[in-house]
Design a protein around this motif. Structure first.
Motif: not given
Length: 338
Positions: A72-85
């Motif tokens: 649930n860290s910010v970094l982990s959520r970024f790693n799960r986010s889609p490309a170019n977003t």
């Protein structure tokens, strides 16, 4: 940032406070898979209990932002986010990413905050240790996901936005975590009116002013031989930050070979050269923490050449047939205690 990969072995405790006064207010604890210690020569508002609570809270906040182990860290959520977003990130994380990108560009990719797929492949990240040496095909597949050119940071009045050009890009700020933490605690102390302190998070150290005896803070660069009480040199930081990276403690053996946790992004493999420790002195622990890792990737000759060219205060320890040998730049000399 609870970096569990640091728990695989004893972390490189390359820096330690020398001759710590008994009268100092000192707290210790665990963070990022390693230890921290804060020593003060000034009183802290609310005393030791308040100091401990506030330091622990600040370190917990850092973990919530940049931990690779907290889903649930910010970094982990970024790693799960889609490309170019565009993905909004907090200021502290943005500072770490910006430093990672800058150091990556300066070192031509030898410091790479997207190297996580390779770190995980070799068993030094959240993934388990491999049962066999990764194949060339596995290494090539992981390398395809690595590169700071695939990471994009935009900072403005509205805050910081981070994006990536590949969905499977894996951001890992573990190489900068200790520096981030040391700087954050130093900032906390300054805001609390404390101006004489020593902050240690494993190999990253921030200090200011003097110790309770009125003498300058001194820090030992530990001898890689691990002989009790042995050290290579002692430095007086002069209110600069000090950070050390090493390859001689965090490793494992597989198929009859020894593998260091420090991965060369260019080859996709652990380093094999004879540089075992690199110490850097710069204004912030974040900066120093970025460059000590890059120097370790370079190896002894290239690291010294890079440090000299960029006029960095750097102290290297190299394993030779005659034992450990120290090599350092002229910029490091003023900090050495003779």
């Amino acid at each position: 940032m609870l970096l569990r990969f640091l728990l695989l072995t004893v972390l490189n405790l390359a820096l330690a406070a020398c001759s710590e006064p008994e009268t100092a207010l000192r707290i210790e604890g665990r963070t990022m898979g390693t230890f921290y210690a804060v020593t003060l020569a000034d009183p802290f508002p609310g005393g030791e209990k308040a100091l401990h609570q506030q330091v622990e809270a600040r370190l917990a906040q850092i973990s919530q932002e940049i931990s690779t182990y907290d889903p649930n860290s910010v970094l982990s959520r970024f790693n799960r986010s889609p490309a170019n977003t565009p993905f909004p990130i907090p200021a502290l994380m943005a500072r770490a990413v910006a430093q990672g990108i800058t150091a990556g560009q300066t070192t031509h990719g030898l410091l790479d905050v997207t190297v996580g797929p390779l770190v995980n492949l070799w068993g030094f990240g959240p993934d388990k240790r491999p049962q066999h040496t990764p194949s060339d095909a596995e290494i090539a597949a992981a390398r395809a996901r690595v590169g700071i050119d695939k990471l994009h940071l935009t900072q403005g009045k509205e805050g910081a936005l981070l994006s990536k050009s590949r969905t499977d890009l894996y951001l890992d700020l573990s190489t900068l975590g200790e520096g981030v933490g040391a700087d954050a605690i130093a900032e906390l102390l300054e805001q609390s009116g404390v101006h004489h302190y020593l902050v240690e998070i494993a190999g990253a150290v921030r200090s200011k002013g003097h110790n309770p005896n009125g003498a300058p803070w001194r820090i030992a660069i530990v001898d890689p031989s691990d002989k009790p009480g042995a050290f290579q040199a002692v430095v007086a930081p002069k209110e600069m930050a000090v950070s050390t990276a090493g390859s001689y403690r965090n490793y494992y053996e597989l198929d009859g070979k020894r593998y260091s946790h420090i991965i060369n992004p260019r080859t996709g493999k652990p380093i094999t050269h004879r540089l075992v420790s690199a110490t850097v002195i710069l204004p912030t622990a974040l900066e120093a923490d970025a460059y000590d890792t890059a120097l370790m990737v370079m190896g002894p000759e290239q690291a010294l050449t890079f440090a000299q060219k960029n006029r960095l205060a750097v102290y290297l320890i190299v394993k030779t047939d005659r034992g450990f040998e120290a090599r350092y730049t002229p910029q490091f000399t003023p900090y050495l205690v003779q």
